[in-house]
Every structure is written in structure tokens, then in C-alpha cells.
Design a protein around this motif. Structure first.
Motif, PDB file in Angstrom:
ATOM      1  N   UNK A 173      -7.609   4.181   5.782  1.00  0.00           N
ATOM      2  CA  UNK A 173      -8.525   5.175   5.248  1.00  0.00           C
ATOM      3  C   UNK A 173      -7.979   6.575   5.187  1.00  0.00           C
ATOM      4  N   UNK A 174      -6.843   6.835   5.844  1.00  0.00           N
ATOM      5  CA  UNK A 174      -6.282   8.182   5.817  1.00  0.00           C
ATOM      6  C   UNK A 174      -7.110   9.199   6.563  1.00  0.00           C
ATOM      7  N   UNK A 211     -12.600   1.097   4.225  1.00  0.00           N
ATOM      8  CA  UNK A 211     -11.545   1.994   4.713  1.00  0.00           C
ATOM      9  C   UNK A 211     -10.236   1.741   3.969  1.00  0.00           C
ATOM     10  N   UNK A 212      -9.912   0.475   3.748  1.00  0.00           N
ATOM     11  CA  UNK A 212      -8.695   0.160   3.007  1.00  0.00           C
ATOM     12  C   UNK A 212      -8.754   0.779   1.616  1.00  0.00           C
ATOM     13  N   UNK A 213      -9.914   0.706   0.982  1.00  0.00           N
ATOM     14  CA  UNK A 213     -10.073   1.275  -0.358  1.00  0.00           C
ATOM     15  C   UNK A 213      -9.941   2.795  -0.363  1.00  0.00           C
ATOM     16  N   UNK A 214     -10.260   3.443   0.754  1.00  0.00           N
ATOM     17  CA  UNK A 214     -10.163   4.902   0.850  1.00  0.00           C
ATOM     18  C   UNK A 214      -8.739   5.398   1.064  1.00  0.00           C
ATOM     19  N   UNK A 215      -7.830   4.512   1.424  1.00  0.00           N
ATOM     20  CA  UNK A 215      -6.487   4.943   1.781  1.00  0.00           C
ATOM     21  C   UNK A 215      -5.796   5.609   0.606  1.00  0.00           C
ATOM     22  N   UNK A 216      -5.296   6.847   0.780  1.00  0.00           N
ATOM     23  CA  UNK A 216      -4.653   7.559  -0.329  1.00  0.00           C
ATOM     24  C   UNK A 216      -3.382   6.843  -0.785  1.00  0.00           C
ATOM     25  N   UNK A 274       0.890  -1.165   0.000  1.00  0.00           N
ATOM     26  CA  UNK A 274       0.000   0.000   0.000  1.00  0.00           C
ATOM     27  C   UNK A 274       0.926   1.213   0.000  1.00  0.00           C
ATOM     28  N   UNK A 275       1.121   1.843  -1.168  1.00  0.00           N
ATOM     29  CA  UNK A 275       2.189   2.839  -1.326  1.00  0.00           C
ATOM     30  C   UNK A 275       1.935   4.141  -0.589  1.00  0.00           C
ATOM     31  N   UNK A 276       3.003   4.904  -0.443  1.00  0.00           N
ATOM     32  CA  UNK A 276       2.924   6.206   0.207  1.00  0.00           C
ATOM     33  C   UNK A 276       4.194   6.986  -0.021  1.00  0.00           C
ATOM     34  N   UNK A 277       4.374   8.045   0.761  1.00  0.00           N
ATOM     35  CA  UNK A 277       5.564   8.892   0.660  1.00  0.00           C
ATOM     36  C   UNK A 277       6.305   8.897   1.988  1.00  0.00           C
ATOM     37  N   UNK A 278       7.598   8.684   1.946  1.00  0.00           N
ATOM     38  CA  UNK A 278       8.429   8.800   3.139  1.00  0.00           C
ATOM     39  C   UNK A 278       8.588  10.282   3.470  1.00  0.00           C
ATOM     40  N   UNK A 286      -0.163  12.043  10.227  1.00  0.00           N
ATOM     41  CA  UNK A 286      -0.871  11.006   9.497  1.00  0.00           C
ATOM     42  C   UNK A 286      -0.401   9.622   9.911  1.00  0.00           C
ATOM     43  N   UNK A 287      -0.846   8.617   9.164  1.00  0.00           N
ATOM     44  CA  UNK A 287      -0.531   7.231   9.482  1.00  0.00           C
ATOM     45  C   UNK A 287      -0.406   6.459   8.179  1.00  0.00           C
ATOM     46  N   UNK A 288       0.721   5.799   7.968  1.00  0.00           N
ATOM     47  CA  UNK A 288       0.948   4.987   6.777  1.00  0.00           C
ATOM     48  C   UNK A 288       0.658   3.532   7.127  1.00  0.00           C
ATOM     49  N   UNK A 289      -0.310   2.940   6.452  1.00  0.00           N
ATOM     50  CA  UNK A 289      -0.734   1.612   6.874  1.00  0.00           C
ATOM     51  C   UNK A 289      -0.677   0.605   5.745  1.00  0.00           C
ATOM     52  N   UNK A 290      -0.884  -0.655   6.087  1.00  0.00           N
ATOM     53  CA  UNK A 290      -0.959  -1.731   5.105  1.00  0.00           C
ATOM     54  C   UNK A 290      -2.285  -2.474   5.258  1.00  0.00           C
ATOM     55  N   UNK A 291      -3.293  -1.773   5.773  1.00  0.00           N
ATOM     56  CA  UNK A 291      -4.607  -2.379   5.925  1.00  0.00           C
ATOM     57  C   UNK A 291      -5.147  -2.334   7.336  1.00  0.00           C
ATOM     58  N   UNK A 292      -4.418  -1.678   8.240  1.00  0.00           N
ATOM     59  CA  UNK A 292      -4.828  -1.591   9.638  1.00  0.00           C
ATOM     60  C   UNK A 292      -3.851  -2.318  10.540  1.00  0.00           C
ATOM     61  N   UNK A 293      -3.755  -1.879  11.779  1.00  0.00           N
ATOM     62  CA  UNK A 293      -2.782  -2.479  12.683  1.00  0.00           C
ATOM     63  C   UNK A 293      -3.152  -2.158  14.127  1.00  0.00           C
ATOM     64  N   UNK A 294      -2.412  -2.758  15.071  1.00  0.00           N
ATOM     65  CA  UNK A 294      -2.653  -2.465  16.480  1.00  0.00           C
ATOM     66  C   UNK A 294      -1.370  -2.671  17.268  1.00  0.00           C
TER      67      UNK A 294
END
Length: 474
Positions: free
Chosen positions: A176-177, A109-114, A55-59, A151-159
Motif C-alpha cells: 500500500x505504500x 492495499x496491494x491495489x494502492x501500492x504506487x 510489482x514495479x518500483x524504483x531502485x 519506504x518499502x518495496x513489496x510484492x504483495x506483503x511479507x514478513x
């Protein structure tokens, strides 16, 4: 996916709480002790995920703390493209322990993640809590502040489970961002297993037991997932999670530990069993950790019991925060380390292509890799019930012997520290840990050699593509 379990202090024979667990990652694992450090004003730390992540993002860069705490942890080299080194947690000098556990979010929510998500990832959060938190509650507040600001960079949710000697918190971060998270407090009478991380019904306003951001309820209302007028409770798992409730393995181990608590106080061996039993632990478990949640006379005396693979076929051995380092056999090796397949212990092409040079020091690479040796024993034992029972009995007896000796070792180090000899205390702790870890590795080799010889002689080595292993409840 990982797994963690918290046992409150009122239920234990020792009178203190415990946090135990393991990580599920298909890569290398290594034990490390990270010293405390001071950082210059304006220093930053890189967090998040890159475009190569599943699930890509920016460092991005976020401010570094002025001082980071000494801590010990297990690190690993790969999971879903998250930049290495990665960690699921450990124990810091203030007595704050962390376990990271996967906790999937609702598909929507996963689908909403930018695709350009930013902010700390799950490993960043675990590491930052160990580096900065002085209490479990402070760890929750750190996560909340970091998500709100960066923000929060995720791979589908975590705890995460974050624990100290007084309390623990389950903290879930959602995809979901939208900056969604929730935390539940655990206390002295609680038993809580996470796999995945789970929080159920929460009140519609935060209180002493449940925390979440101001927009937590309203976001569900706006998305049409919750109607306050219906009178229905706000079920976090049903609204923001996978909707499956508590998974079977979680319910099973919590019930078993509650049964043991009712029969008599939960012992150290009981806590270890919760992450050793073949019903829950197998090849996917990359390592094991058991942390006694106490405040010793000096932070150097903090202990984390460690197994280099899933402890169903390996011993848990105490590691001390105050020891000088870890044996080479338990440090990072090239075995299963992502990227090492195309690197060499050869620098001739370094100028043209730095990535051709191994990241592992040659002096460590020539030592035996404990993870590889214990994995070998695990898969021999999974092919031979007699060997599995033999290894289990052997290592459980070893743990009991070490547990009986541990108070004397800690007392010796405490006396040296009180006498103004912290260097001698560190020397003592380092030697004791190395002796225990070395003995465990020697015994592993002996058991594996014997087991392999017996299986080979009987002609029953499993050469099919269907691995043998105990049935699990996950």
C-alpha cells in the motif's frame, strides 16, 4: 512463499531456542559465508525493485553502515522480478537469525501500492538485519526505521521472524505504500509457525509484546476498515491481511510440536522434523535451515544446519560461521540460475554484450551441483515410497551421528581459538563441514543411482505430466 518455525527455550531438551525453516523459490540456491566489512563514510547500498519486477518500483540508494557483520545465508537468483542476489536470511556473528516468510496483504492495499514504490524490499530487509543487528529487537527497530525513512518495496506483503537466544519477533510488512508494519514478540514458552506470517489481535496501543507505527490504527480508521467505537478487537489479519486466520499447515505443525513438548522436551530431531516432514516439505522447498539460538564462546562457533534442497530427502549438516568457505558443490552453479540460459563460459562477445558471459566461475561450474543431485534424488523418492523411506532413515541416522560428534568438533575449535590459533580453528571447522557435506552428497548419488535403476528396471518411471509427491497440508 517460504516457511519458518520458532521454538522457545523452555520447551527444548537443549535448554535453548531454535529457529528453522525453508524458502520457496523456483530458482537456483547457494550457500555462502559473507565476511565482516568496513565501509567508507558516505557509502551507500542499492535497494528496492525495478520496473521489471512484478510489482514495479524504483531502485534507490540508502546509507551503508560503517561496519557490516559476518554472516552466513542462502542466496537465490529469482523471485517475481526482485533483483538478484536475493536472500531469505541466515545467521550473523551476533547470534541474530532471520527467516523471511511471505505474508500477503489485503487486496485493497496491494491495489494502492504506487507503481514507483521505493525503499528496501523483503530481501534487502533480511540482509540488512543480518549485516547490522546485534539483537532481535534491534532487527525490528532497523526495519521500522528503514520503512519510515526510505519506504518499502513489496510484492504483495511479507514478513520475517527475527530471533536471538533471548527472544524472537514476527514482523509483518504490508503493501500500500503507507509504511504499515506490525511486530509480535515471542518468548521462552512460545511455538510459532509462519506460512504465511501471521499476527492476530493487537492492543490499540503498542506494548512490550506488540509494536507498530503511530499511524497503524488510525490508517485503518481512515480507510473505513476499523471502527474504535464498535468495541471490536483490532484483528491485524482480518483488517490488513488475507482474513484467513492461521492456515491449516501452521495450526497443524504448532499443535504437533506442542504435543511433543508436553510429552517431553522438544529434541533436535523434533525441530528438524518440523521442516523435514513430507506433510509440509516438497519440491517447492528450495533448501532447509535449522539454527540453534545460543551464544558460544566465540562467534566463529555459531552453527547453522543446512540442507541444499527441501530436507525431506536431504540431510541437514552443520555449517560454521568461522569456516573459511563452503565446498564448490554447494556454491552458486548455473543450474536454475536466472539469466544463465543465454550466457556462456566464453568471453568473445564480452565487449559488445557483457551479459553473454556467465556469472559463475568456470572452476565452480565443473564441480557437481549439490542442488541438482539432491533434486534428482527427491523426485526419484517421490515416485517410490520404499526409496523415500530408505533415504529418510539414512539421512536421519546421518544427522544423529553428526549431532553426537558436533560438541567435540566445537570444543576442539574453541581450544584452538583460546590458544590464539583462530586460523587453525577455521581450518578444522572448514574440513569437518566439507567432510560432512561431501559424505551427504556421496550418499545422495548412491541412493539416486540405486533408486533410478530399480524404477527403470520395473518400468515405472513416471513419464506423465502429473508429478507424484506426498500430499501436503499447505
Amino acid at each position: 512463499m517460504s516457511y519458518g518455525i520458532y521454538i522457545g527455550r523452555n520447551l527444548t531438551e537443549t535448554g535453548h531456542a531454535w529457529l528453522a525453516g525453508y524458502g520457496d523459490e523456483p530458482s537456483s540456491h547457494w550457500l555462502e559465508i559473507v565476511p565482516a566489512a568496513d565501509h567508507e563514510e558516505g557509502a551507500t547500498v542499492t535497494v528496492g525493485v525495478g520496473p521489471e519486477s512484478d510489482m514495479p518500483g524504483r531502485r534507490t540508494e540508502i546509507p551503508q553502515a560503517a561496519r557490516t557483520a559476518r554472516h552466513m545465508r542462502v542466496s537465490y537468483s529469482y523471485y517475481l522480478g526482485v533483483p538478484a542476489p536475493i536472500t531469505n536470511g541466515g545467521l550473523n556473528e551476533h547470534g541474530v537469525a532471520v527467516r523471511d516468510i511471505w505474508s500477503t496483504s489485503r487486496d485493497a492495499l496491494i491495489a494502492m501500492t504506487p507503481a514507483d514504490q521505493t525503499g528496501p524490499n523483503y530481501s534487502d530487509l533480511a540482509r540488512i538485519v543480518m549485516e547490522r543487528a546485534r539483537t532481535a529487537r534491534e532487527g525490528v527497530d532497523l526495519i521500522a526505521a528503514l520503512i519510515a525513512e526510505h519506504g518499502y518495496s513489496d510484492y504483495g506483503g511479507n514478513s520475517h521472524i527475527i530471533a536471538d537466544p533471548d527472544e524472537a519477533w514476527v514482523v509483518i510488512q504490508f503493501s500500500g505504500g503507507k509504511g504499515l508494519w506490525v511486530a509480535e514478540r515471542l518468548g521462552a514458552d512460545d511455538i510459532r509457525a509462519s506460512r504465511p506470517g501471521y499476527v492476530g489481535v493487537v492492543p490499540t496501543q503498542p506494548d512490550e509484546r506488540f509494536l507498530y507505527p503511530a499511524h497503524f490504527i488510525s490508517t485503518a480508521v481512515e480507510l473505513g476498515w476499523f471502527d474504535p467505537a464498535s468495541g471490536a478487537p483490532f484483528d491485524v489479519n482480518a483488517i490488513y491481511g488475507d482474513g484467513k486466520g492461521r492456515w491449516e499447515g501452521m495450526a497443524w505443525v504448532e499443535a504437533e510440536m506442542r504435543r511433543r513438548a508436553e510429552a517431553g522436551p522438544i529434541t533436535f530431531a523434533d525441530v528438524c522434523w518440523a521442516i523435514q516432514t513430507e506433510v509440509l516439505t516438497g519440491d517447492t522447498a528450495g533448501y532447509g535451515q535449522v539454527v540453534p539460538l545460543v551464544h558460544p564462546a566465540d562467534p566463529a562457533l555459531r552453527v547453522m544446519w543446512h540442507a541444499p534442497v527441501g530436507p525431506v530427502t536431504a540431510p541437514l549438516v552443520p555449517v560454521f560461521l568461522g569456516q573459511a568457505g563452503v565446498p564448490d558443490e554447494y556454491a552458486q552453479h548455473r543450474y536454475l540460475t536466472t539469466g544463465e540460459a543465454h550466457r556462456f563460459l566464453d568471453r568473445r562477445k564480452e565487449v559488445k554484450d557483457p551479459e553473454t558471459v556467465s556469472h559463475v566461475p568456470q572452476g565452480i561450474e565443473v564441480s557437481t551441483c549439490a542442488v541438482a543431485e539432491f533434486k534428482r534424488l527427491m523426485h526419484l523418492a517421490f515416485q517410490d515410497e520404499g526409496l523415500r523411506v530408505e533415504a529418510w532413515d539414512h539421512f536421519r541416522a546421518m544427522e544423529a551421528e553428526i549431532a553426537a560428534d558436533l560438541p567435540r568438533v566445537l570444543r576442539s575449535a574453541e581450544l584452538l581459538i583460546a590458544a590464539g590459533e583462530p586460523v587453525l580453528a577455521a581450518r578444522l571447522l572448514t574440513r569437518e563441514n566439507a567432510a560432512w557435506l561431501g559424505r551427504g552428497l556421496d550418499d545422495c548419488r548412491a541412493l539416486a543411482a540405486s533408486g533410478h535403476a530399480r524404477l527403470r528396471q520395473r518400468g515405472v518411471l513416471n513419464r506423465t505430466r502429473r508429478p507424484l509427491a506426498p500430499a501436503q497440508r499447505w
